[in-house]
Scaffold this motif. Structure first.
Motif, PDB file in Angstrom:
ATOM      1  N   VAL A 168       0.754  -1.371   0.044  1.00 48.51           N
ATOM      2  CA  VAL A 168      -0.067  -0.009  -0.127  1.00 48.51           C
ATOM      3  C   VAL A 168       1.027   1.307   0.037  1.00 48.51           C
ATOM      4  O   VAL A 168       1.745   1.526   0.777  1.00 48.51           O
ATOM      5  N   GLU A 169       0.745   2.146  -1.160  1.00 51.11           N
ATOM      6  CA  GLU A 169       1.584   3.278  -0.992  1.00 51.11           C
ATOM      7  C   GLU A 169       1.401   4.064   0.139  1.00 51.11           C
ATOM      8  O   GLU A 169       2.589   4.243   0.870  1.00 51.11           O
ATOM      9  N   GLY A 170       0.316   4.320   0.496  1.00 50.64           N
ATOM     10  CA  GLY A 170       0.013   5.052   1.965  1.00 50.64           C
ATOM     11  C   GLY A 170       0.010   6.600   1.952  1.00 50.64           C
ATOM     12  O   GLY A 170       0.688   7.267   1.000  1.00 50.64           O
ATOM     13  N   ASN A 171      -0.663   7.208   2.957  1.00 48.48           N
ATOM     14  CA  ASN A 171      -0.791   8.459   2.997  1.00 48.48           C
ATOM     15  C   ASN A 171      -1.132   8.730   4.727  1.00 48.48           C
ATOM     16  O   ASN A 171      -1.917   8.250   5.001  1.00 48.48           O
ATOM     17  N   ILE A 172      -0.248   9.592   5.047  1.00 50.60           N
ATOM     18  CA  ILE A 172      -0.434   9.914   6.366  1.00 50.60           C
ATOM     19  C   ILE A 172      -1.121  11.162   6.793  1.00 50.60           C
ATOM     20  O   ILE A 172      -0.588  12.066   6.212  1.00 50.60           O
ATOM     21  N   GLU A 173      -2.342  10.992   7.556  1.00 54.26           N
ATOM     22  CA  GLU A 173      -2.657  12.460   8.015  1.00 54.26           C
ATOM     23  C   GLU A 173      -2.887  12.098   9.388  1.00 54.26           C
ATOM     24  O   GLU A 173      -3.707  11.345  10.088  1.00 54.26           O
ATOM     25  N   GLY A 174      -2.538  13.109  10.366  1.00 54.05           N
ATOM     26  CA  GLY A 174      -2.747  13.035  11.896  1.00 54.05           C
ATOM     27  C   GLY A 174      -2.181  11.719  12.306  1.00 54.05           C
ATOM     28  O   GLY A 174      -2.827  11.235  13.122  1.00 54.05           O
ATOM     29  N   VAL A 176      -1.917   9.037  11.126  1.00 52.35           N
ATOM     30  CA  VAL A 176      -2.826   7.655  10.507  1.00 52.35           C
ATOM     31  C   VAL A 176      -2.597   7.558   9.121  1.00 52.35           C
ATOM     32  O   VAL A 176      -2.486   8.592   8.370  1.00 52.35           O
ATOM     33  N   ASN A 177      -2.323   6.514   8.709  1.00 51.67           N
ATOM     34  CA  ASN A 177      -2.322   5.981   7.390  1.00 51.67           C
ATOM     35  C   ASN A 177      -3.593   5.302   6.646  1.00 51.67           C
ATOM     36  O   ASN A 177      -3.913   4.584   6.844  1.00 51.67           O
ATOM     37  N   GLN A 178      -4.140   6.406   6.363  1.00 48.16           N
ATOM     38  CA  GLN A 178      -5.833   6.401   5.923  1.00 48.16           C
ATOM     39  C   GLN A 178      -5.916   5.176   4.980  1.00 48.16           C
ATOM     40  O   GLN A 178      -6.740   4.315   4.963  1.00 48.16           O
ATOM     41  N   GLN A 179      -4.824   5.202   4.006  1.00 41.80           N
ATOM     42  CA  GLN A 179      -4.854   4.169   2.806  1.00 41.80           C
ATOM     43  C   GLN A 179      -4.864   2.674   3.467  1.00 41.80           C
ATOM     44  O   GLN A 179      -5.580   1.757   2.671  1.00 41.80           O
ATOM     45  N   GLU A 180      -4.142   2.425   4.351  1.00 44.68           N
ATOM     46  CA  GLU A 180      -3.815   1.317   5.144  1.00 44.68           C
ATOM     47  C   GLU A 180      -5.311   0.783   5.882  1.00 44.68           C
ATOM     48  O   GLU A 180      -5.505  -0.323   5.705  1.00 44.68           O
ATOM     49  N   VAL A 181      -5.787   1.777   6.503  1.00 41.88           N
ATOM     50  CA  VAL A 181      -7.115   1.326   7.144  1.00 41.88           C
ATOM     51  C   VAL A 181      -8.058   1.023   5.834  1.00 41.88           C
ATOM     52  O   VAL A 181      -8.831   0.104   6.214  1.00 41.88           O
ATOM     53  N   THR A 182      -8.251   1.816   4.936  1.00 40.78           N
ATOM     54  CA  THR A 182      -9.161   1.569   3.869  1.00 40.78           C
ATOM     55  C   THR A 182      -8.748   0.200   3.165  1.00 40.78           C
ATOM     56  O   THR A 182      -9.745  -0.771   3.116  1.00 40.78           O
ATOM     57  N   ALA A 183      -7.367  -0.376   3.139  1.00 40.78           N
ATOM     58  CA  ALA A 183      -7.453  -1.390   2.555  1.00 40.78           C
ATOM     59  C   ALA A 183      -7.523  -2.571   3.454  1.00 40.78           C
ATOM     60  O   ALA A 183      -8.053  -3.582   2.884  1.00 40.78           O
ATOM     61  N   ILE A 184      -7.403  -2.625   4.780  1.00 43.91           N
ATOM     62  CA  ILE A 184      -7.744  -3.554   5.783  1.00 43.91           C
ATOM     63  C   ILE A 184      -9.208  -3.701   5.760  1.00 43.91           C
ATOM     64  O   ILE A 184      -9.814  -4.632   5.780  1.00 43.91           O
ATOM     65  N   ARG A 185      -9.801  -2.564   5.729  1.00 45.07           N
ATOM     66  CA  ARG A 185     -11.684  -2.626   5.710  1.00 45.07           C
ATOM     67  C   ARG A 185     -11.921  -3.395   4.535  1.00 45.07           C
ATOM     68  O   ARG A 185     -12.908  -4.155   4.620  1.00 45.07           O
ATOM     69  N   GLU A 186     -11.265  -3.241   3.399  1.00 47.94           N
ATOM     70  CA  GLU A 186     -11.550  -4.155   2.206  1.00 47.94           C
ATOM     71  C   GLU A 186     -11.153  -5.522   2.247  1.00 47.94           C
ATOM     72  O   GLU A 186     -11.789  -6.467   1.578  1.00 47.94           O
ATOM     73  N   LEU A 187     -10.168  -5.722   2.911  1.00 42.48           N
ATOM     74  CA  LEU A 187      -9.563  -7.084   3.085  1.00 42.48           C
ATOM     75  C   LEU A 187     -10.335  -7.909   4.080  1.00 42.48           C
ATOM     76  O   LEU A 187     -10.395  -9.068   3.756  1.00 42.48           O
ATOM     77  N   ILE A 188     -11.166  -7.376   5.064  1.00 48.71           N
ATOM     78  CA  ILE A 188     -11.956  -8.232   5.918  1.00 48.71           C
ATOM     79  C   ILE A 188     -12.800  -9.043   5.238  1.00 48.71           C
ATOM     80  O   ILE A 188     -13.016 -10.374   5.466  1.00 48.71           O
ATOM     81  N   ILE A 246      -3.608 -12.977  11.729  1.00 48.71           N
ATOM     82  CA  ILE A 246      -3.187 -11.578  12.205  1.00 48.71           C
ATOM     83  C   ILE A 246      -2.944 -10.760  10.986  1.00 48.71           C
ATOM     84  O   ILE A 246      -2.037 -11.288  10.219  1.00 48.71           O
ATOM     85  N   ILE A 247      -3.367  -9.617  11.208  1.00 49.11           N
ATOM     86  CA  ILE A 247      -2.883  -8.431  10.101  1.00 49.11           C
ATOM     87  C   ILE A 247      -2.142  -7.392  10.837  1.00 49.11           C
ATOM     88  O   ILE A 247      -2.640  -6.926  11.768  1.00 49.11           O
ATOM     89  N   LEU A 248      -0.946  -7.065  10.235  1.00 52.58           N
ATOM     90  CA  LEU A 248      -0.015  -6.205  10.640  1.00 52.58           C
ATOM     91  C   LEU A 248       0.016  -4.887   9.829  1.00 52.58           C
ATOM     92  O   LEU A 248       0.342  -4.872   8.569  1.00 52.58           O
ATOM     93  N   SER A 249      -0.485  -3.820  10.375  1.00 52.26           N
ATOM     94  CA  SER A 249      -0.340  -2.607   9.678  1.00 52.26           C
ATOM     95  C   SER A 249       0.595  -1.667  10.064  1.00 52.26           C
ATOM     96  O   SER A 249       0.454  -1.124  11.198  1.00 52.26           O
ATOM     97  N   THR A 250       1.513  -1.603   9.275  1.00 58.50           N
ATOM     98  CA  THR A 250       2.870  -0.815   9.739  1.00 58.50           C
ATOM     99  C   THR A 250       2.825   0.731   9.798  1.00 58.50           C
ATOM    100  O   THR A 250       3.487   1.351  10.453  1.00 58.50           O
ATOM    101  N   LYS A 251       1.901   1.342   8.989  1.00 59.09           N
ATOM    102  CA  LYS A 251       1.523   2.828   8.992  1.00 59.09           C
ATOM    103  C   LYS A 251       2.664   3.519   8.224  1.00 59.09           C
ATOM    104  O   LYS A 251       2.466   4.371   7.430  1.00 59.09           O
ATOM    105  N   VAL A 252       4.231   3.108   8.517  1.00 61.55           N
ATOM    106  CA  VAL A 252       5.037   4.165   7.900  1.00 61.55           C
ATOM    107  C   VAL A 252       5.226   4.024   6.623  1.00 61.55           C
ATOM    108  O   VAL A 252       5.093   2.801   5.742  1.00 61.55           O
ATOM    109  N   CYS A 253       5.436   4.967   5.884  1.00 59.83           N
ATOM    110  CA  CYS A 253       5.512   5.175   4.260  1.00 59.83           C
ATOM    111  C   CYS A 253       6.178   6.149   3.707  1.00 59.83           C
ATOM    112  O   CYS A 253       6.184   6.087   2.303  1.00 59.83           O
TER     113      CYS A 253
END
Length: 500
Positions: A168-174, A176-188, A246-253
């Motif tokens: 996930v390329e990722g984008n940090i706002e506050g 939080v990497n919102q693109q990772e949040v979205t990807a995991i929401r779609e992965l579930i 287990i899903i690991l979301s690293t945040k860093v991008c």
């Protein structure tokens, strides 16, 4: 049960509750068993130890350490006043100070650690492992050098693998990497469709703010309210836990992100990976994780070798620009992209154009080797690249291209004056286009010079490009009508800077 507890009196409690539950009488406890001792400062075990005749200390010093927040100045002052001024030595400080989290935990003292770097004492090592699937625990075994004898019966997951990574390329706002949040929401839903339940899944991150954002998003009423609060959190909270998935979301991008927090020691990733019984899924910017080196690089490479790796594409990346056309547009999926790439290089007679956001990984070298035959035929080759993420602070932080790969192609094209490597204009491009000889174009989601699928596609094993494990399949359309091709070329010309 009450009668049984009188015959076999067993008490379970936290260390903080000992003083309230037991009288202050020496050896009122016959045997104390202290678990997770590798993350417990020594002083927290004293109330129980003074009440115990015997103690069994269980823990792993290579997993989560105690959290102690003292400034360097406070540490120096503590060493001086509590140890050196009392006639003790610096080695005593290393062995007994509660803030020496890697040398003086409850486990270290029980095992007789010397206080030297890397010395964990002489505890009894439990070498048989029964929790994780072999390919999962192999990563931990390698980085921690446990020498485990893995007893787990091999069992493939419903997704035909035990290890998956989603780039996930990722984008940090506050924070939080919102693109990772979205990807995991779609992965579930993918996992649920393969027979897993929400109770089988836990989602973890090294960073609290990001973990909180994941919990708030996924447990919302519109998404998965059935998720238990404790099933989404930081790696630290999951010490001692386990789940099928287990899903690991690293945040860093970004280059300035705190990779050292993850890579400084093996402990965090050792715990994160070993929580997974059947399926471990890494979600993050794999390019940045590899580039950071250390344990994150080893994890990505381990999954590439033993599992499946996918590029996450947002809905906008996969949107068909010709969806409103009256013409029936042919679709290109997954490994078919490589077939068209090879076909283009073999068939092109005059001009080949590649538009891609990134140049990195193994593909640029493969492309450089393959394209020479076309260049020798006098074909004009143009590569347009460069993606600017609007969520990042400056252009300098947007450059996720590999400098060596850029130089490789630039040097190659120097020998063929009609060809060029061109960065897109300042706003960048997120387009992915392959076009040759005004005959045919492939337009869609495939990252022509940065994808990670070649090995899997070359093996011709469909299970290695498992659509059930992908969040979205790689999809493009074929364009052949002259007007559309002309418009594409006009668009590409507008992206190009002066040839370099």
């Amino acid at each position: 049960m009450k009668a049984l507890s009188l015959i076999f009196p067993v008490i379970t409690c936290t260390l903080l509750s000992v003083s309230n539950m037991l009288p202050h009488i020496e050896e009122c406890v016959d045997c104390a068993i202290i678990d997770e001792a590798g993350m417990i400062p020594q002083h927290q075990t004293f109330p129980l130890l003074v009440r115990s005749r015997k103690a069994i200390i269980v823990g792993d010093p290579l997993q989560i350490e105690p959290i102690i927040t003292l400034s360097n100045q406070r540490r120096e002052d503590y060493c001086q006043t509590a140890f050196l001024n009392k006639g003790l030595t610096e080695n005593d400080y290393l062995r007994y100070s509660p803030e020496k989290i890697d040398k003086a935990t409850t486990y270290h003292r029980a095992a007789g650690a010397t206080g030297e770097d890397g010395n964990t004492g002489n505890g009894i090592r439990l070498m048989e492992h029964y929790r994780c699937q072999p390919s999962i625990i192999e990563y931990c075994n390698n980085i921690a050098r446990y020498g485990l004898e893995v007893k787990t019966q091999p069992r493939v997951s419903p997704l035909k693998t035990n290890l998956i990574a989603h780039h996930v390329e990722g984008n940090i706002e506050g924070n939080v990497n919102q693109q990772e949040v979205t990807a995991i929401r779609e992965l579930i839903p993918r996992l649920l469709n393969q027979g897993y339940s929400l109770a089988d899944i836990s989602i973890i991150s090294p960073f609290k703010v990001h973990a909180d954002a994941l919990r708030n998003d996924l447990r919302s009423r519109r998404n998965f309210p059935g998720f238990q609060k404790d099933d989404i959190g930081t790696i630290h909270r999951f010490q001692g836990s386990q789940k099928r998935v287990i899903i690991l979301s690293t945040k860093v991008c970004r280059s300035q992100d705190n990779f050292s927090f993850i890579n400084r020691k093996l402990n965090l990733l050792n715990v994160a990976v070993s929580r997974a019984e059947e399926l471990f899924i890494l979600v993050g910017n794999l390019y940045r994780l590899e580039k950071a080196g250390g344990y994150t690089d080893l994890l990505v490479k381990h999954i590439q070798k033993n599992g499946l790796v996918f590029d996450y594409k947002s809905k906008s990346d996969l949107e068909n620009p010709y969806k409103d056309s009256a013409i029936d547009i042919p679709i290109v999926s997954n490994c078919q992209h490589l077939e068209y790439f090879n076909r283009a290089i073999q068939e092109v007679e005059q001009e080949l154009i590649v538009v891609t956001p990134w140049i990195r990984g193994d593909e640029p070298k493969q492309f450089a080797d393959n394209i020479v035959s076309a260049l020798e035929r006098g074909v004009q080759v143009k590569v347009v690249y460069g993606y600017v993420n609007p969520a990042r602070e400056s252009y300098a932080n947007n450059d996720d291209n590999d400098a060596e790969s850029e130089k490789l192609l630039r040097d190659l094209f120097t020998s063929y004056p009609k060809s060029c490597l061109s960065r897109s204009r300042s706003e960048g491009t997120n387009q992915r286009i392959l076009l040759w000889d005004n005959k045919l174009a492939v337009v869609g989601s495939w990252d022509w010079l940065s994808h990670r699928y070649r090995d899997k596609c070359d093996k011709c094993d469909k299970s290695l490009m498992n659509p059930d494990a992908q969040i979205r399949e790689e999809t493009s359309v074929l364009v052949s009508d002259p007007l559309s091709l002309a418009l594409l070329k006009e668009n590409i010309a507008g992206l190009m800077q002066e040839e370099s």
